[in-house]
Enzyme design. Structure first.
Site, PDB file in Angstrom:
ATOM      1  N   GLY A  17       0.775  -1.243   0.000  1.00 28.28           N
ATOM      2  CA  GLY A  17       0.000   0.000   0.000  1.00 28.28           C
ATOM      3  C   GLY A  17       0.801   1.285   0.000  1.00 28.28           C
ATOM      4  CB  SER A  18       4.297   2.242  -0.732  1.00 24.28           C
ATOM      5  OG  SER A  18       4.532   1.811  -2.044  1.00 24.28           O
ATOM      6  CG  ASN A  19       2.053   3.201  -5.783  1.00 27.17           C
ATOM      7  OD1 ASN A  19       2.474   4.225  -6.321  1.00 27.17           O
ATOM      8  ND2 ASN A  19       2.684   2.037  -5.910  1.00 27.17           N
ATOM      9  CE  LYS A  70     -18.867 -11.640  -1.899  1.00 27.62           C
ATOM     10  NZ  LYS A  70     -17.917 -12.688  -1.515  1.00 27.62           N
ATOM     11  CG  MET A  89      -1.113  -8.610  -6.197  1.00 29.09           C
ATOM     12  SD  MET A  89      -0.028  -7.911  -7.451  1.00 29.09           S
ATOM     13  CE  MET A  89       0.796  -9.386  -8.001  1.00 29.09           C
ATOM     14  CG  ASN A 106      -2.453  -0.925 -12.994  1.00 32.77           C
ATOM     15  OD1 ASN A 106      -2.368  -1.099 -11.774  1.00 32.77           O
ATOM     16  ND2 ASN A 106      -1.737  -1.636 -13.853  1.00 32.77           N
ATOM     17  CG  HIS A 108       3.278  -2.205 -15.025  1.00 31.48           C
ATOM     18  ND1 HIS A 108       2.918  -3.412 -14.493  1.00 31.48           N
ATOM     19  CD2 HIS A 108       4.361  -2.432 -15.820  1.00 31.48           C
ATOM     20  CE1 HIS A 108       3.740  -4.351 -14.947  1.00 31.48           C
ATOM     21  NE2 HIS A 108       4.625  -3.785 -15.754  1.00 31.48           N
TER      22      HIS A 108
HETATM   23  C1  GRF Z   1       3.975  -1.261  -7.254  1.00 34.32           C
HETATM   24  O1  GRF Z   1       5.271  -1.483  -7.698  1.00 34.32           O
HETATM   25  C2  GRF Z   1       3.028  -1.076  -8.416  1.00 34.32           C
HETATM   26  O2  GRF Z   1       3.624  -0.482  -9.515  1.00 34.32           O
HETATM   27  C3  GRF Z   1       2.647  -2.493  -8.751  1.00 34.32           C
HETATM   28  O3  GRF Z   1       2.563  -3.149  -7.513  1.00 34.32           O
HETATM   29  C4  GRF Z   1       3.383  -2.476  -6.551  1.00 34.32           C
HETATM   30  C5  GRF Z   1       2.494  -2.104  -5.411  1.00 34.32           C
HETATM   31  O4  GRF Z   1       3.202  -1.521  -4.351  1.00 34.32           O
HETATM   32  N1  GRF Z   1       1.433  -2.536  -9.538  1.00 34.32           N
HETATM   33  P1  GRF Z   1       2.409  -0.836  -3.158  1.00 34.32           P
HETATM   34  O5  GRF Z   1       1.436  -1.887  -2.613  1.00 34.32           O
HETATM   35  O6  GRF Z   1       1.689   0.355  -3.687  1.00 34.32           O
HETATM   36  O7  GRF Z   1       3.452  -0.476  -2.145  1.00 34.32           O
END
Ligand code: GRF
Length: 207
Positions: A17-19, A70, A89, A106, A108
């Site tokens: 969840g860092s993003n 859901k 995922m 999204n 990536h």
């Molecule tokens: C990130 O590298 C994103 O690009 C990819 O999955 C990873 C998720 O990282 N789709 P986080 O859970 O946001 O830390």
């Protein structure tokens, strides 16, 4: 009080969840005209859920079967306008994607269309490229395909490992994801022949 109506985000997560964190912070600091309305995970152990709760954001877990139905119900309840996949995922179905036409984005960890799918950083190292990066794109059917909103490049060094390269890319991810949401919220984007362009006063400018 903000002058603009904030766009409501539904963030789908599966892990760290860092993003999500970078999006929450950009919203809270009013860097972008957006608000995280709800966070949904397919994994009950995702650290992202803790991050959301810390910021008093509803954080829910959905499990199979019918996980998409859901999620749609939850998003409807929270009036989600833009869906952000942040380390989610699971592959979404055609039906789900059609429900949010060009309203699902999204992030990536590569310069798409290079290295789609799992382990994009490992793919880059094995290919021996000297540059890779991060991409934010609209989601279409297919794995990591769809019109590209923003990309940021990073160098690949000789002594890079999966960890060092991933960390360098992640730093850029945390900048461009909120930035892309801000563009959608404030400027407006349109897709012209597969290319994403600005529709607002800054139209014609390079993204
Ligand atoms: C990130 O590298 C994103 O690009 C990819 O999955 C990873 C998720 O990282 N789709 P986080 O859970 O946001 O830390």
């Amino acid at each position: 009080m903000p002058l603009h109506k904030k766009i409501k985000l539904g963030v789908l997560v599966s892990g760290r969840g860092s993003n999500l964190q970078s999006i929450i912070e950009a919203c809270e600091q009013n860097t972008i005209d957006a608000k995280v309305a709800v966070v949904v995970s397919n994994n009950a152990k995702a650290h992202a859920l803790e991050r959301a709760k810390k910021h008093h954001i509803p954080a829910l877990v959905v499990s199979a079967p019918n996980f998409e139905t859901k999620i749609l119900k939850i998003f409807k309840k929270h009036q989600v306008e833009l869906v952000c996949l942040a380390g989610f995922m699971k592959i979404l179905s055609k039906r789900f994607i059609k429900g949010y036409p060009y309203r699902i984005i999204n992030i990536h960890p590569s310069l798409l269309p290079s290295f789609p799918g799992l382990d994009a950083q490992g793919q880059a190292l094995r290919a021996g490229v000297k540059k890779t990066g991060a991409t934010v794109h609209f989601v279409e059917e297919g794995c990591d395909t769809g019109p590209i909103i923003l990309q940021r490049e990073v160098p690949v060094y000789e002594d890079d490992t999966q960890e060092t390269l991933s960390a360098r890319i992640l730093e850029e991810e945390h900048k461009i994801y909120p930035q892309a949401i801000g563009l959608i919220a404030t400027e407006g984007l349109k897709i012209d022949d597969g290319r994403v362009c600005l529709v607002g006063p800054k139209r014609g400018k390079n993204l």
